[in-house]
Structure formats: C-alpha cells, structure tokens
Design an enzyme around this catalytic site. Sequence first.
Site, mmCIF file in Angstrom:
data_model
loop_
_atom_site.group_PDB
_atom_site.id
_atom_site.type_symbol
_atom_site.label_atom_id
_atom_site.label_comp_id
_atom_site.label_asym_id
_atom_site.label_seq_id
_atom_site.Cartn_x
_atom_site.Cartn_y
_atom_site.Cartn_z
ATOM 1 N N TYR A 153 1.809 10.885 -0.673
ATOM 2 C CA TYR A 153 0.812 9.833 -0.294
ATOM 3 C C TYR A 153 0.218 10.587 1.173
ATOM 4 O O TYR A 153 -0.273 9.560 1.988
ATOM 5 C CB TYR A 153 1.082 8.702 -0.300
ATOM 6 C CG TYR A 153 1.550 8.004 -1.483
ATOM 7 C CD1 TYR A 153 0.801 8.025 -2.649
ATOM 8 C CD2 TYR A 153 3.023 7.879 -1.682
ATOM 9 C CE1 TYR A 153 0.978 7.608 -4.120
ATOM 10 C CE2 TYR A 153 3.372 7.641 -3.283
ATOM 11 C CZ TYR A 153 2.532 7.230 -4.191
ATOM 12 O OH TYR A 153 2.731 7.286 -5.337
ATOM 13 N N ASP B 111 -2.850 16.059 1.490
ATOM 14 C CA ASP B 111 -1.755 16.666 1.143
ATOM 15 C C ASP B 111 -1.962 17.986 0.028
ATOM 16 O O ASP B 111 -3.210 18.036 -0.496
ATOM 17 C CB ASP B 111 -0.430 16.007 0.711
ATOM 18 C CG ASP B 111 -0.838 15.138 -0.749
ATOM 19 O OD1 ASP B 111 -1.806 15.613 -1.448
ATOM 20 O OD2 ASP B 111 -0.125 14.231 -0.801
ATOM 21 N N HIS C 183 -22.687 9.413 11.902
ATOM 22 C CA HIS C 183 -21.983 8.058 11.629
ATOM 23 C C HIS C 183 -21.900 7.726 10.342
ATOM 24 O O HIS C 183 -22.715 7.724 9.514
ATOM 25 C CB HIS C 183 -22.912 7.114 12.495
ATOM 26 C CG HIS C 183 -22.262 5.944 12.800
ATOM 27 N ND1 HIS C 183 -23.073 4.842 12.839
ATOM 28 C CD2 HIS C 183 -21.167 5.380 12.838
ATOM 29 C CE1 HIS C 183 -22.215 3.627 12.825
ATOM 30 N NE2 HIS C 183 -21.118 4.048 12.907
ATOM 31 N N HIS D 17 -3.485 4.014 -4.365
ATOM 32 C CA HIS D 17 -3.790 5.538 -4.464
ATOM 33 C C HIS D 17 -5.050 5.927 -5.354
ATOM 34 O O HIS D 17 -5.739 6.712 -5.029
ATOM 35 C CB HIS D 17 -2.423 6.003 -4.796
ATOM 36 C CG HIS D 17 -2.677 7.586 -4.699
ATOM 37 N ND1 HIS D 17 -2.819 8.253 -3.546
ATOM 38 C CD2 HIS D 17 -2.206 8.467 -5.599
ATOM 39 C CE1 HIS D 17 -2.692 9.576 -3.792
ATOM 40 N NE2 HIS D 17 -2.301 9.445 -4.872
#
Length: 130
Positions: free
Chosen positions: A119, A28, A20, A97
Amino acid sequence: MRRAGLRHAELSRLIGLLGHTDTVVIADCGLPIPRDLPMVDLALGHGEIAFRTVLDIMLSEIVVQAHTVADESLDSQVQEWCAERAPHLGEAIMVPHEELKARVAQAAFVVRTGEETPYANVILQCGVPF
C-alpha cells in the site's frame, strides 16, 4: 545545465505541466497503472528507488493541498512516512484501496517506484503557492 533541483528530464517536464487541483500518483511497484496514463518508471530493482525518496523529491518540486492514501495503509510504514511530511501534504484523505486504484486513472501522471512495502501509494493533489 540546472544548478539544483530535479534532474530527471521527463519528470521535470510533466511537473511543469501541472496546474491547481491536478493529481499525481507516487506508486509502489505493484500498483496497476492504466496503459494510456503517462508514467515515469523509476523502478530499478527490488526496493529501488524508494517511495520515500520520490515523495521527498516531489514535495520539493510541487505544492500539495491534499493527499490520498488507502485505508489499508493505516497499519503500515506508509502512514509513518506521510506523518513525517504532514506539513507539506495538506489534507489527508483516506479511501479503500480499490477506490484509490480507480482514482489513479484521473491523474496527470504516475511515478512508479521500486517500493515493495504494501500500500505504498499516494495521490498528491496540487495546490498553489499563494
């Protein structure tokens, strides 16, 4: 031999170790990944294996209570892909990002795809099935 489900031995092993609030990154092919972080590399070539495919497989294997994506992905297909799977992704967290890249180092492991969509990265935070 397993009857159904994930057949990638290393990925299956790493999923089995999750608890948990642990996090997992689906990345990517261009996301920087710390060298000391466990990585399952599924990037076979340009665009192969797709982010969506890996996301679907991961969502069939783990409970997710929240997911983090980059603010910069708002105008990309990544938001569409996540919206289609929203009931299984929990709370949506948006960060710049650069912050997402910094959070990668805290993940239990990374699954690198061959995805070339800008992204196309998500951090999944594990939940519990009860």
